[in-house]
Design a protein around this motif. Sequence first.
Motif, PDB file in Angstrom:
ATOM      1  N   ARG A  83      -3.998   0.954   2.093  1.00 19.30           N
ATOM      2  CA  ARG A  83      -4.137  -0.458   1.710  1.00 19.30           C
ATOM      3  C   ARG A  83      -3.156  -0.841   0.619  1.00 19.30           C
ATOM      4  NH1 ARG A  83     -10.298  -2.544   1.652  1.00 19.30           N
ATOM      5  NH2 ARG A  83     -10.836  -1.827   3.719  1.00 19.30           N
ATOM      6  N   PRO A 141      -2.848  -9.619   1.169  1.00 19.53           N
ATOM      7  CA  PRO A 141      -3.821  -8.746   1.834  1.00 19.53           C
ATOM      8  C   PRO A 141      -4.506  -7.786   0.859  1.00 19.53           C
ATOM      9  CG  PRO A 141      -1.553  -8.314   2.601  1.00 19.53           C
ATOM     10  CD  PRO A 141      -1.510  -9.530   1.753  1.00 19.53           C
ATOM     11  N   TYR A 142      -5.804  -7.673   0.989  1.00 19.42           N
ATOM     12  CA  TYR A 142      -6.672  -6.762   0.210  1.00 19.42           C
ATOM     13  C   TYR A 142      -6.826  -7.131  -1.254  1.00 19.42           C
ATOM     14  CZ  TYR A 142      -5.825  -3.944   4.366  1.00 19.42           C
ATOM     15  OH  TYR A 142      -5.697  -3.512   5.658  1.00 19.42           O
ATOM     16  N   GLU A 169       0.202  -1.051   2.160  1.00 21.38           N
ATOM     17  CA  GLU A 169       0.327  -2.227   3.031  1.00 21.38           C
ATOM     18  C   GLU A 169       0.544  -3.485   2.186  1.00 21.38           C
ATOM     19  OE1 GLU A 169      -2.781  -2.194   6.047  1.00 21.38           O
ATOM     20  OE2 GLU A 169      -2.413  -4.351   6.357  1.00 21.38           O
ATOM     21  N   THR A 170      -0.229  -3.603   1.107  1.00 26.96           N
ATOM     22  CA  THR A 170      -0.083  -4.757   0.215  1.00 26.96           C
ATOM     23  C   THR A 170       1.307  -4.755  -0.420  1.00 26.96           C
ATOM     24  OG1 THR A 170      -2.441  -4.694  -0.234  1.00 26.96           O
ATOM     25  CG2 THR A 170      -1.085  -5.942  -1.788  1.00 26.96           C
TER      26      THR A 170
END
Length: 269
Positions: free
Chosen positions: A4, A49-50, A7-8
């Motif tokens: 995560r 995201p997240y 990805e961020t």
Amino acid sequence: MLERIQETAAFLKEKMPSSPETAIILGTGLGSLAEEITDKYEIKYEDIPYFPVSTVEGHSGKLIFGKLGQKDILAMQGRFHFYEGYTMQQVTFPVRVMRELGIRTLFVSNAAGGMNPAFGIGDLMIITDHINFFPEHPLRGKNIPYGPRFPDMSQAYDRELIRRADAIAEEKGIQVQHGVYVGTQGPTFETPAEYRMYHILGGDAVGMSTVPEVIVANHCGIRVFGISVITDLGVEGKIVEVSHEEVQKAADAAQPKMTEIMRELINRA
Ligand code: HPA
């Protein structure tokens, strides 16, 4: 967790206009520093995201990429507090993303209650060390391989940055205090007995933030500099009712000197 974070970071890297090595968490007392950032590129937390979304009054949530003076910086406007209900992983998520983005130095500010009898309301306290009183440790769980399982904390606040901040404060004729910040979960302010206890235990100021982010930054190998604005006093005989509004008011009054030190220090760092 690691996926995560990555990805961020990948999402942000695509949008970043520069590759800053300096990040600032614009806590209480540093709000106006955001206005000095030029060449701004802003992303709301809700669009990342997240990323958790911040809720507390007086804190709006966005990441700002830009320049402070000549320096490329990444600023967090609005931070995540444990008392809001976030997990420690959420509170410290942005710091881990910073690590992935190449951040080397982190500047933080906060509002805190002063317990050292030499402190007054509106004083700035350069944080020299902290005591972690949060009920959960941000590094609890599987170790993320940004750092060792058992990280050293002998210099959680970089001594060289403290030395430079002292020199800047002296140059500008700004009086600064030094001290140990006690991080607690809140959201209550302390009872008089609690202020006394934290002082006996070695604390000079107490607040509800910073410690989780600083622990994670240290784990990631990011050096840290922090300042507290003393917004109320937890000193026997001087304890009066405290409210969030009064904390904000005292912090706003101290804002210009806090901003001046941080701006200079960031430019020279
Ligand atoms: N206690 C905890 N947090 C605070 C205080 C305090 O007295 N003042 C500002 N944040």
